[in-house]
Design an enzyme around this catalytic site. Structure first.
Site, PDB file in Angstrom:
ATOM      1  N   PHE A  36       0.000  25.055 -11.066  1.00 35.44           N
ATOM      2  CA  PHE A  36      -0.654  26.383 -11.041  1.00 35.44           C
ATOM      3  C   PHE A  36      -2.099  26.302 -10.571  1.00 35.44           C
ATOM      4  O   PHE A  36      -2.668  27.306 -10.159  1.00 35.44           O
ATOM      5  CB  PHE A  36      -0.583  27.035 -12.427  1.00 35.44           C
ATOM      6  CG  PHE A  36      -1.666  26.597 -13.370  1.00 35.44           C
ATOM      7  CD1 PHE A  36      -1.506  25.472 -14.165  1.00 35.44           C
ATOM      8  CD2 PHE A  36      -2.859  27.301 -13.440  1.00 35.44           C
ATOM      9  CE1 PHE A  36      -2.521  25.062 -15.021  1.00 35.44           C
ATOM     10  CE2 PHE A  36      -3.876  26.892 -14.294  1.00 35.44           C
ATOM     11  CZ  PHE A  36      -3.708  25.766 -15.084  1.00 35.44           C
ATOM     12  N   LYS A  37      -2.692  25.114 -10.614  1.00 34.81           N
ATOM     13  CA  LYS A  37      -4.101  25.003 -10.245  1.00 34.81           C
ATOM     14  C   LYS A  37      -4.338  25.421  -8.782  1.00 34.81           C
ATOM     15  O   LYS A  37      -5.442  25.788  -8.430  1.00 34.81           O
ATOM     16  CB  LYS A  37      -4.606  23.589 -10.504  1.00 34.81           C
ATOM     17  CG  LYS A  37      -4.647  23.287 -12.008  1.00 34.81           C
ATOM     18  CD  LYS A  37      -5.293  21.978 -12.331  1.00 34.81           C
ATOM     19  CE  LYS A  37      -5.532  21.821 -13.825  1.00 34.81           C
ATOM     20  NZ  LYS A  37      -4.299  21.566 -14.598  1.00 34.81           N
ATOM     21  N   ASP A  38      -3.300  25.382  -7.952  1.00 34.46           N
ATOM     22  CA  ASP A  38      -3.449  25.833  -6.569  1.00 34.46           C
ATOM     23  C   ASP A  38      -3.859  27.307  -6.479  1.00 34.46           C
ATOM     24  O   ASP A  38      -4.525  27.703  -5.531  1.00 34.46           O
ATOM     25  CB  ASP A  38      -2.128  25.660  -5.806  1.00 34.46           C
ATOM     26  CG  ASP A  38      -1.788  24.197  -5.545  1.00 34.46           C
ATOM     27  OD1 ASP A  38      -2.711  23.390  -5.353  1.00 34.46           O
ATOM     28  OD2 ASP A  38      -0.586  23.864  -5.547  1.00 34.46           O
TER      29      ASP A  38
END
Ligand SMILES: *Cc1c(COP(=O)(O)O)cnc(C)c1O
Length: 466
Positions: free
Chosen positions: A111-113
């Site tokens: 999810f960090k993208d």
């Protein structure tokens, strides 16, 4: 929009400066002075919007002084068109009224993208406008490094130096960082552990004289406000897909540094009906211990099957404490200074207020594996260990079956094959097509001693305008 520090003693900043800095000079974290608020009618009007348009509506109030509308729209289009699923954050149903929101369709499969793909573009935009150059320095035990490097690979005004502990990250994680080619990308393997890497980064932010005053250090960890901002959007997106804002929602969030779940808390404050937020932790359960017993106390680090949540303290939790203390920065400062010395509690009425919205559960490796196995047997759907912790906690803490429960799917199962083996399943999750040749790509990194002066000299020598 102005941004203020959670410790009350630093000057307020505008968006550009908040973007380009790390901690506030008083040691606090920046938060918006006030939040935009959307009416139910407004939110209802966003039903069916493509992800990027929804993202524009929600984020633009935070950046409007720094970026013209058309430029920000373009940036969002570029960011989210690089995701592999057309819905960007698709929902998968597990059971009656129970869902997983897949946040791992970006380039590095976590999810960090969502935030770091945008952060790289924001940084480059603002630096171009100011004709400045930034040096990013970050430490990683895995996911953050690869997402930050992917996010900055095309930046013209940024050099990025990511420190990882030599021979102590998984091969997939290392290759995701070291195979990205670009003159501005610098991977450093430190002969030490993750804490050594993190300490060096922290000390370098404290004294930046090694850069000779020619560039400033910028932060890419979740203390950077822009990361939190980008994560607010998908709470709205999921809710709108399932009948919100005319129904309330519950979310379960696999949590380490409290960044992702803090974004959910902000979504609620901005007008989205959310009736419950579940803090899902692994054995590193400082937040669960606080939420269940009003005691905030640091324990030693445990290594688990969900390494991206292996933390001792949760940096963004400070942002919630600031609100729970009526935004009294000096009270937060005192509390956290005491917390560094031993266990602390907050006043009972403040804690009870938090408990109205938040529940929590700590999930050990065995329960994580049991959940991976059970969900696979029931649904033929593979969870990564972080998401499995979220699903387990969602089921344990659910208050009301009528309210949709959405677990945030934080990583693709192929990133963490060990947990799947450990759960007794024989299926092998395949890496998506764009990463299928990861093990053939050329790697580039430098191994350095666990020595701050040596690392700083390396950075001073290798950034672009040095
Ligand atoms: C970073 C990360 C988390 C924890 O997110 P926080 O915002 O730090 O709470 C959970 N799962 C995965 C896969 C991550 O990479």
């Amino acid at each position: 929009m102005r941004y203020i520090s959670t410790r009350g003693e630093a000057p307020a900043l505008g968006f550009e400066d908040v973007l380009l800095t790390g901690l506030a000079p008083d040691g606090g974290l920046y938060v918006p002075e006030s939040l935009p608020h959307f009416s139910l009618e407004e939110i209802r009007g966003w039903r069916g919007l493509p992800y990027t348009e929804l993202a524009f509506n929600i984020m633009y109030p935070f950046v409007e002084e720094a970026i013209p509308e058309a430029d920000f729209r373009q940036m969002l289009d570029d960011t989210y068109s690089g995701f592999a699923h057309k819905a960007v954050a698709p929902l998968v149903q597990l059971d009656a009224n129970e869902w997983v929101m897949e946040l791992f369709r970006g380039p590095t499969l976590a999810f960090k993208d969502f935030a770091l793909q945008l952060l790289g573009r924001l940084l480059d935009y603002v630096l171009e406008k100011r004709q400045e150059h930034a040096v990013i320095m970050g430490a990683t035990s895995g996911d953050t490094g690869s997402a930050a490097i992917e996010g900055c690979r095309r930046c013209e005004h940024v050099d990025i130096f990511i420190l990882h502990p030599y021979e102590r990250v998984s091969e997939v994680q290392r290759r995701q960082m070291t195979t990205v080619q670009g003159d501005n990308i610098h991977n450093i393997a430190i002969k030490g552990n993750f804490d050594d890497c993190q300490r060096m980064v922290k000390e370098s932010f404290g004294d930046q004289s090694f850069l000779g005053g020619k560039a400033k250090l910028a932060a890419v960890n979740s203390i950077n406000w822009a990361r939190i901002m980008a994560q607010i959007v998908y709470y709205f997106h999921a809710s709108l897909a399932l009948g919100g804002p005319d129904r309330s929602m519950a979310f379960s969030v696999p949590t380490g540094n409290f960044g992702d779940i803090f974004a959910g808390y902000l979504a609620k404050k901005m007008g989205l009906p959310i009736s419950q937020l579940v803090i899902a932790t692994n054995k590193n359960d400082i937040l669960h211990r606080f939420m269940s017993g009003n005691k905030y106390e640091q324990h030693k680090l445990e290594h688990t099957l969900s390494p991206s949540m292996d933390i001792m303290v949760s940096s963004n939790f400070e942002r919630l404490l600031f609100d729970l203390h009526g935004r009294d920065g000096l009270a937060v400062k005192e509390l956290l200074e005491n917390a560094a010395k031993g266990p602390v509690s907050i006043e009972d009425y403040r804690w009870k207020k938090a408990r109205k919205l938040f529940d929590s559960a700590a999930v050990d490796d065995k329960a994580t594996c049991d959940t991976i196995r059970e969900v696979y047997q029931q649904n033929e759907y593979l969870l990564d260990p972080h998401t499995a912790i979220g699903v387990h906690a969602a089921r344990a803490c659910r208050r009301d079956d009528q309210i949709p429960m959405i677990t945030l799917g934080t990583a693709h199962p192929a990133k963490f094959p060990d947990a799947i083996v450990e759960s007794g399943l024989t299926v092998k999750p395949a890496l998506p097509a764009h990463m299928a040749d990861l093990f053939e790509r050329e790697e580039r990194y430098t191994v350095l001693d666990n020595d701050r002066a040596g690392v700083q000299a390396f950075i001073a020598k290798h950034w672009k305008n040095a």
